[in-house]
Scaffold this motif. Structure first.
Motif: not given
Length: 310
Positions: A134-156
């Protein structure tokens, strides 16, 4: 005779939990704060216990509508024990309340990497997606900060929470892991990585792609958690006609952000140059499923289809 006020870390924490359960959030926050003070006075702090206390106090701030203090306490909790589910969810809720939808989206998505079964995180991602469109239109993903990659050890992982009948300490220690250098990057590492990435960006603007590759590579030795560093280096590799390296970098970027438009486009370009037209077409189609109006991708698909028909 008046009851003796709680004094030990455990007593203060239990009292805080009781206050939280009874809806006395300000009182609970004060008790958790005193528990933190007491914990520091006992000697070297236990990071896991300290993280839980900050997260618990953050829950109080969130209940009282004090989102700024909630975010601050959650961030401290996460600096002590990275990828804790509860501080991530609480910080996401606070960001959402402050209409900082991009940051909320990142935290909700991070939670889903840790435990993909949590309805609260799925619902949060859906709400943030709608708000961002609604705020950024179809290109909203391009404006996102990076999403960190979670190590397997941190799951659950599970941590103690206010009001829990049987508080559970996390049994699995988070491995200090990072894709390149086997450690969780510090704040200083991340700052250095971003500074080097910016130097690389400036070199790209001057057409110095070989030198830019060196800067991006150096940046990744400090932190490999930003997908943009990989996609930027992939752009340089395309210019240098190192197509296999470009494919590899785009693949790493997509591990960090599975809907990265630039990674799909640049990998499709690299596959096309390698005459792997089927893989190129698959990447272009993935891109267009995310961003149907992308004219560059539409043109690239036409070129790839022509090659497939030859």
């Amino acid at each position: 005779m008046a009851p003796k006020p709680p004094g030990s870390v455990l007593e203060l924490r239990v009292a805080g939990n009781e206050s939280f359960r009874s809806g006395q959030y300000a009182e609970a926050a004060e008790l958790y704060g005193r528990a933190l003070d007491a914990l520091r006075e006992t000697g070297p702090a236990n990071p896991e216990e300290e993280s839980v206390l900050y997260s618990n106090r953050a829950a109080c701030h969130l209940k009282d509508g004090n989102c700024t203090h909630c975010i601050k306490d959650c961030s401290v909790a996460l600096s002590l024990v990275p990828f804790g589910i509860k501080p991530l969810l609480r910080r996401a809720a606070a960001y959402e309340a402050l209409e900082k939808y991009q940051l909320a989206y990142v935290d909700y998505k991070t939670v889903l990497q840790i435990d993909c079964t949590l309805p609260a995180a799925h619902d949060g991602v859906n709400r943030m997606t709608k708000a961002l469109m609604d705020t950024d239109g179809l290109e909203w993903r391009l404006k996102l900060p990076p999403i960190p990659s979670v190590p397997i050890a941190a799951q659950k992982r599970w941590e103690a929470a206010p009001g829990g009948d049987h508080e559970k300490a996390a049994k699995t220690k988070l491995k200090e892991t990072d894709t390149l250098n086997n450690k969780v990057p510090t704040v200083g590492d991340i700052k250095q990585a971003r500074a080097l990435k910016e130097e690389g960006n400036e070199l790209v603007k001057k057409g110095k792609h070989k030198e830019a590759v060196e800067k991006y590579s150096e940046s990744l030795t400090f932190s490999s958690l930003e997908s943009a560093t990989y996609t930027n280096r992939a752009l340089c590799y395309l210019s240098l006609k190192k197509y296999k390296e470009a494919v590899k970098d785009c693949t790493e970027a997509l591990k960090l952000d599975s809907k990265n438009i630039k990674a799909f486009y640049r990998r499709a370009q690299a596959f096309k140059e390698l005459e792997d037209y089927q893989s190129s077409l698959e990447d272009v189609n993935s891109l267009l499923s995310i961003e149907p109006e992308n004219s560059a991708a539409t043109k690239l698909r036409q070129e790839v289809n022509r090659n497939l028909k030859i």
